[in-house]
Scaffold this motif. Structure first.
Motif, PDB file in Angstrom:
ATOM      1  N   ALA A   1       0.827  -1.209   0.000  1.00  0.00           N
ATOM      2  CA  ALA A   1       0.000   0.000   0.000  1.00  0.00           C
ATOM      3  C   ALA A   1       0.860   1.257   0.000  1.00  0.00           C
TER       4      ALA A   1
ATOM      5  N   LEU B   1       1.331   4.233  -2.982  1.00  0.00           N
ATOM      6  CA  LEU B   1       1.172   5.673  -2.762  1.00  0.00           C
ATOM      7  C   LEU B   1       2.409   6.430  -3.227  1.00  0.00           C
TER       8      LEU B   1
ATOM      9  N   VAL C   1      -4.679   0.426  -2.446  1.00  0.00           N
ATOM     10  CA  VAL C   1      -4.375   1.000  -1.129  1.00  0.00           C
ATOM     11  C   VAL C   1      -5.589   0.903  -0.213  1.00  0.00           C
TER      12      VAL C   1
END
Length: 494
Positions: free
Chosen positions: A388, A392, A460
């Motif tokens: 995740a 990002l 995410v």
């Protein structure tokens, strides 16, 4: 993180709303009540005024009728042997008539005999004063008219008095309209006072009644807003008020049916993504294996063109493999069954992110040092957390200008939750995309080497929710920050 140049994520956007429905309904009802009271007050005042004028007209007409009936009898008493009546006799007869007909508090009778004026003693003082000052309106012969004066409006009846075909005098009967106007004004004042009190009391009752009547709509709105669309296939929604027989029940039922359709579509979407990602894995693995053999063979045979071509194909297959992995993660959704429940030491998590970032050759990425991170443990799946955070970071590097710095850091909130943040100092996100950035396949890059599948932020969210965490996104002209919050291990709670 200026992900697709704009993505405000799952954080609810503040929406400008007008006044609440119960407030607007109350305002409309009060406005109608006010208009009704004003209309009723004006109508009542007008009725009083018109009624007073009609009764005054009747009084003036009756006075003239009495005069024309009784005065000839008195004139006959004043007639000579030849039957003629002298002016002095007419004045005497007029005086005798006024002695027995002295008017009233509402009207004044004036008799003009050859220029000699006599009038009743009982008439209104204001009209007598006008007569004595020579300001009493004369009106129009044979008609009842309203004339202005210094004492207000006056109703005047002017008529000649004839006996035997001979005009012997002129009668002027006058009455003031001011008492009626004052009475109408008093009615209007009392109506306004009573209406104002009624509006205050009725308005208070109306506010409570309308608020109670619209309460089911507010409950329905809150329930609909709290629905987790991602959980719909597994958790059917039952909205309050759906069993009512009124309009609220109709709306609630329609919303439930709409959510059911969304639930079915979401289930079908997950099934499709799961089937696609599952079916693609085997051919991808076979193709990658053959390419690796081909690339090694080309390298041994010093065939640079073949090695280059194989390298390009392998990189594209690697990219396709990552997309399949992302599809698999999105398909799992926020299911906790798909995530491990191990102890994750936050400093180790940041170290893993730093190593993976360097391995991917990402520049301008600052990861918080291990010694600066909070030494706490969260329960989750370390690999998926790293996945995740890397998504990002990649998202920020892809959608911000070169030289934009990206920072990864961890902190601990007062409630004990651990917050992992990925922030950039880019230009921020476009609000039009921000609201749907965490939905699958949302992307602003449609071509070129940096094109994306639009699954990064969706992964995410899925990874975070699967571990009981929450996602928050803040964006503005000075950059974007995505925060992933995870509950601490039981022993780590404050």
């Amino acid at each position: 993180m200026s992900s697709p140049p704009g993505t405000r994520g799952p954080a609810r956007q503040s929406v400008r709303r007008g006044a609440a429905l119960h407030v607007r309904l109350t305002a409309v009802a009060l406005a109608v009540m006010t208009a009704t009271l004003v209309g009723a007050g004006l109508a009542a005042a007008e009725l009083v005024r018109v009624g007073d004028r009609a009764s005054l007209d009747q009084l003036l007409s009756d006075q003239l009728t009495d005069l024309r009936t009784d005065l000839p009898e008195l004139l006959r008493d004043q007639a000579g042997t030849d039957g003629a009546v002298s002016p002095e006799g007419v004045r005497a007869a007029a005086g005798a008539y006024l002695l027995t007909h002295d008017g009233s508090a509402r009207h004044l009778l004036v008799l003009d005999v050859g220029g000699s004026v006599t009038f009743s003693d009982a008439g209104p003082a204001a009209l007598r004063d006008l007569l004595l000052r020579g300001e009493l309106p004369a009106g129009e012969p044979g008609r009842v008219v309203t004339e202005p004066s210094s004492a207000g409006q006056v109703r005047v009846l002017n008529a000649p008095i004839e006996v035997g075909g001979q005009e012997v005098a002129t009668a002027l009967v006058a009455g003031s309209l001011e008492p009626g106007r004052a009475q109408a004004a008093e009615v209007l004042r009392r109506t306004a006072l009573a209406g104002g009190v009624g509006l205050l009391l009725g308005g208070a009752v109306l506010v409570v009644a309308v608020r109670r009547a619209t309460a089911p709509l507010r409950h329905l709105a809150r329930a609909a807003g709290d629905v987790d669309l991602a959980a719909l296939p597994d958790q059917p929604v039952h909205l309050p008020g759906a069993d009512r027989g009124d309009e609220v029940g109709v709306v609630a039922g329609e919303v439930e049916r709409m959510l059911s359709r969304i639930s079915r579509d979401e289930a079908l979407r997950r099934q499709l993504l799961a089937a696609v990602s599952h079916e693609l894995r085997t051919p991808l693995a076979v193709a990658q294996g053959h390419l690796e053999v081909f690339e090694l063979t080309a390298a041994v045979q010093a065939d640079d063109d073949a090695a280059t071509t194989a390298g390009v194909l392998r990189r594209e297959l690697d990219r396709l493999h990552r997309i399949v992995d992302d599809l698999t993660a999105v398909t799992r959704g926020g299911s906790a069954d798909a995530a491990a429940a191990d102890a994750v030491f936050v400093p180790d998590l940041l170290t893993a992110v730093a190593e993976r970032s360097r391995g991917l050759g990402l520049e301008d990425v600052d990861v918080q040092a291990e010694r600066e991170a909070p030494a706490v443990v969260v329960v989750g799946d370390e690999d998926r957390m790293v996945q995740a955070l890397l998504n990002l970071v990649l998202n920020a590097r892809t959608h911000t200008p070169p030289g934009t710095r990206v920072r990864v850091a961890a902190s601990r909130r007062e409630d004990g939750w651990v917050v992992l943040e990925v922030a950039d100092d880019g230009p921020g996100m476009d609000p039009a995309v921000a609201d749907v950035a965490f939905e699958p396949f949302v992307t602003t890059r449609a071509s070129g080497d940096t094109r994306g599948s639009g699954l990064g932020l969706s992964v995410v969210r899925s990874v975070t929710q699967a571990q009981g965490g929450t996602v928050d996104l803040r964006t503005g002209p000075r950059g974007t920050t995505v925060s992933l919050a995870f509950p601490p291990e039981e022993g780590e709670r404050p």
